[in-house]
Design a protein around this motif. Sequence first.
Motif, PDB file in Angstrom:
ATOM      1  N   ARG A  96     -45.066   5.989   5.587  1.00 16.51           N
ATOM      2  CA  ARG A  96     -45.567   5.224   4.442  1.00 16.51           C
ATOM      3  C   ARG A  96     -44.886   5.660   3.155  1.00 16.51           C
ATOM      4  N   ARG A  97     -44.710   6.941   2.976  1.00 14.92           N
ATOM      5  CA  ARG A  97     -44.078   7.439   1.753  1.00 14.92           C
ATOM      6  C   ARG A  97     -42.596   7.084   1.704  1.00 14.92           C
ATOM      7  N   ARG A  98     -41.943   7.122   2.860  1.00 13.34           N
ATOM      8  CA  ARG A  98     -40.494   6.970   2.865  1.00 13.34           C
ATOM      9  C   ARG A  98     -40.020   5.520   2.832  1.00 13.34           C
ATOM     10  N   TYR A  99     -40.684   4.634   3.551  1.00 10.31           N
ATOM     11  CA  TYR A  99     -40.127   3.303   3.740  1.00 10.31           C
ATOM     12  C   TYR A  99     -40.836   2.175   2.992  1.00 10.31           C
ATOM     13  N   TRP A 100     -42.138   2.203   2.865  1.00  8.53           N
ATOM     14  CA  TRP A 100     -42.831   1.075   2.255  1.00  8.53           C
ATOM     15  C   TRP A 100     -44.187   1.504   1.741  1.00  8.53           C
ATOM     16  N   SER A 101     -44.805   0.598   1.047  1.00 11.81           N
ATOM     17  CA  SER A 101     -46.093   0.938   0.463  1.00 11.81           C
ATOM     18  C   SER A 101     -47.266   0.574   1.370  1.00 11.81           C
ATOM     19  N   ARG A 102     -47.408  -0.681   1.778  1.00 12.26           N
ATOM     20  CA  ARG A 102     -48.603  -1.063   2.524  1.00 12.26           C
ATOM     21  C   ARG A 102     -48.326  -1.639   3.903  1.00 12.26           C
ATOM     22  N   ARG A 103     -47.276  -2.377   4.062  1.00 12.47           N
ATOM     23  CA  ARG A 103     -47.050  -3.075   5.334  1.00 12.47           C
ATOM     24  C   ARG A 103     -46.135  -2.288   6.249  1.00 12.47           C
ATOM     25  N   PHE A 104     -46.509  -2.216   7.503  1.00 14.53           N
ATOM     26  CA  PHE A 104     -45.654  -1.614   8.517  1.00 14.53           C
ATOM     27  C   PHE A 104     -44.815  -2.695   9.187  1.00 14.53           C
ATOM     28  N   TRP A 105     -45.466  -3.804   9.574  1.00 12.22           N
ATOM     29  CA  TRP A 105     -44.778  -4.901  10.240  1.00 12.22           C
ATOM     30  C   TRP A 105     -44.367  -5.961   9.239  1.00 12.22           C
ATOM     31  N   GLY A 106     -43.296  -6.669   9.564  1.00 10.34           N
ATOM     32  CA  GLY A 106     -42.881  -7.804   8.761  1.00 10.34           C
ATOM     33  C   GLY A 106     -43.839  -8.966   8.966  1.00 10.34           C
ATOM     34  N   ARG A 107     -43.736  -9.950   8.095  1.00 13.01           N
ATOM     35  CA  ARG A 107     -44.608 -11.115   8.209  1.00 13.01           C
ATOM     36  C   ARG A 107     -44.150 -11.999   9.357  1.00 13.01           C
ATOM     37  N   GLY A 108     -45.099 -12.542  10.081  1.00 16.10           N
ATOM     38  CA  GLY A 108     -44.824 -13.502  11.131  1.00 16.10           C
ATOM     39  C   GLY A 108     -44.433 -12.888  12.463  1.00 16.10           C
ATOM     40  N   HIS A 109     -44.168 -13.768  13.409  1.00 12.52           N
ATOM     41  CA  HIS A 109     -43.768 -13.361  14.751  1.00 12.52           C
ATOM     42  C   HIS A 109     -43.083 -14.540  15.430  1.00 12.52           C
ATOM     43  N   PHE A 110     -42.451 -14.301  16.561  1.00  5.52           N
ATOM     44  CA  PHE A 110     -41.831 -15.335  17.376  1.00  5.52           C
ATOM     45  C   PHE A 110     -42.590 -15.406  18.688  1.00  5.52           C
ATOM     46  N   SER A 111     -42.838 -16.610  19.167  1.00  4.92           N
ATOM     47  CA  SER A 111     -43.454 -16.754  20.494  1.00  4.92           C
ATOM     48  C   SER A 111     -42.899 -17.995  21.167  1.00  4.92           C
ATOM     49  N   THR A 112     -42.749 -17.894  22.464  1.00  8.14           N
ATOM     50  CA  THR A 112     -42.337 -19.038  23.267  1.00  8.14           C
ATOM     51  C   THR A 112     -43.040 -18.949  24.609  1.00  8.14           C
ATOM     52  N   THR A 113     -43.237 -20.094  25.236  1.00  4.13           N
ATOM     53  CA  THR A 113     -43.912 -20.131  26.529  1.00  4.13           C
ATOM     54  C   THR A 113     -42.889 -20.094  27.642  1.00  4.13           C
ATOM     55  N   ASN A 114     -43.380 -19.764  28.813  1.00  4.79           N
ATOM     56  CA  ASN A 114     -42.536 -19.765  29.987  1.00  4.79           C
ATOM     57  C   ASN A 114     -43.389 -20.260  31.139  1.00  4.79           C
ATOM     58  N   GLY A 115     -42.838 -21.146  31.918  1.00  8.82           N
ATOM     59  CA  GLY A 115     -43.579 -21.657  33.056  1.00  8.82           C
ATOM     60  C   GLY A 115     -42.646 -22.253  34.076  1.00  8.82           C
ATOM     61  N   ALA A 116     -43.178 -22.543  35.214  1.00  8.11           N
ATOM     62  CA  ALA A 116     -42.376 -23.083  36.294  1.00  8.11           C
ATOM     63  C   ALA A 116     -42.180 -24.588  36.150  1.00  8.11           C
ATOM     64  N   ILE A 117     -42.993 -25.242  35.351  1.00 10.53           N
ATOM     65  CA  ILE A 117     -42.898 -26.686  35.183  1.00 10.53           C
ATOM     66  C   ILE A 117     -42.120 -26.973  33.909  1.00 10.53           C
ATOM     67  N   THR A 118     -41.041 -27.707  34.037  1.00  6.35           N
ATOM     68  CA  THR A 118     -40.217 -28.026  32.880  1.00  6.35           C
ATOM     69  C   THR A 118     -40.730 -29.285  32.190  1.00  6.35           C
ATOM     70  N   GLU A 119     -40.214 -29.527  31.013  1.00  4.51           N
ATOM     71  CA  GLU A 119     -40.602 -30.708  30.252  1.00  4.51           C
ATOM     72  C   GLU A 119     -40.239 -31.981  31.008  1.00  4.51           C
ATOM     73  N   ASP A 120     -39.106 -31.977  31.693  1.00  8.93           N
ATOM     74  CA  ASP A 120     -38.686 -33.153  32.462  1.00  8.93           C
ATOM     75  C   ASP A 120     -39.682 -33.488  33.568  1.00  8.93           C
ATOM     76  N   ILE A 121     -40.194 -32.477  34.234  1.00  9.30           N
ATOM     77  CA  ILE A 121     -41.167 -32.708  35.305  1.00  9.30           C
ATOM     78  C   ILE A 121     -42.456 -33.301  34.741  1.00  9.30           C
ATOM     79  N   VAL A 122     -42.912 -32.807  33.597  1.00  9.13           N
ATOM     80  CA  VAL A 122     -44.129 -33.336  32.973  1.00  9.13           C
ATOM     81  C   VAL A 122     -43.912 -34.789  32.567  1.00  9.13           C
ATOM     82  N   LEU A 123     -42.765 -35.090  31.941  1.00  7.16           N
ATOM     83  CA  LEU A 123     -42.482 -36.467  31.535  1.00  7.16           C
ATOM     84  C   LEU A 123     -42.387 -37.400  32.744  1.00  7.16           C
ATOM     85  N   GLN A 124     -41.781 -36.916  33.814  1.00  3.92           N
ATOM     86  CA  GLN A 124     -41.683 -37.706  35.042  1.00  3.92           C
ATOM     87  C   GLN A 124     -43.074 -37.974  35.615  1.00  3.92           C
TER      88      GLN A 124
END
Length: 138
Positions: A96-124
């Motif tokens: 805390r003293r060396r790098y920043w004042s209050r926040r440890f993590w940056g704002r936001g995150h990334f997320s994506t899904t994974n599954g066996a069914i593709t978008e093409d299969i759902v549309l079909q």
Amino acid sequence: MQYNTGSHCVFYHRYHLVWSNKDRFKVLKDQVLLRVRDICRQVCHENEIDILRGVLSSDHVHMFVSVPPKLAISDLVRKMKGRSSHKVQREFPELRRRYWSRRFWGRGHFSTTNGAITEDIVLQYLEQHIADPTGASR
């Protein structure tokens, strides 16, 4: 592929989650890295989340998790980031003293899904469903 079950559902929800620390300082090392890993495992255990794979780099976290439908991904990430930030800053005050004042993590995150069914299969499937000759929906 193995489905998970809840009290009233069967699901297969896999998410790839990524978030980084503020300003991408390379501080996730040694004891800090181990502590962040343990806190993330604890939060996942409390929320009935299976960690399929996880990697902590020196400045960001990657997780591949199975999440039940009752929990929003944003809530899961908020819980992991919030608890780990609070505990790490309290247990390692030199960060805390060396790098920043209050926040440890940056704002936001990334997320994506994974599954066996593709978008093409759902549309079909939806195209075939509309073309159902009986006109009845399931």
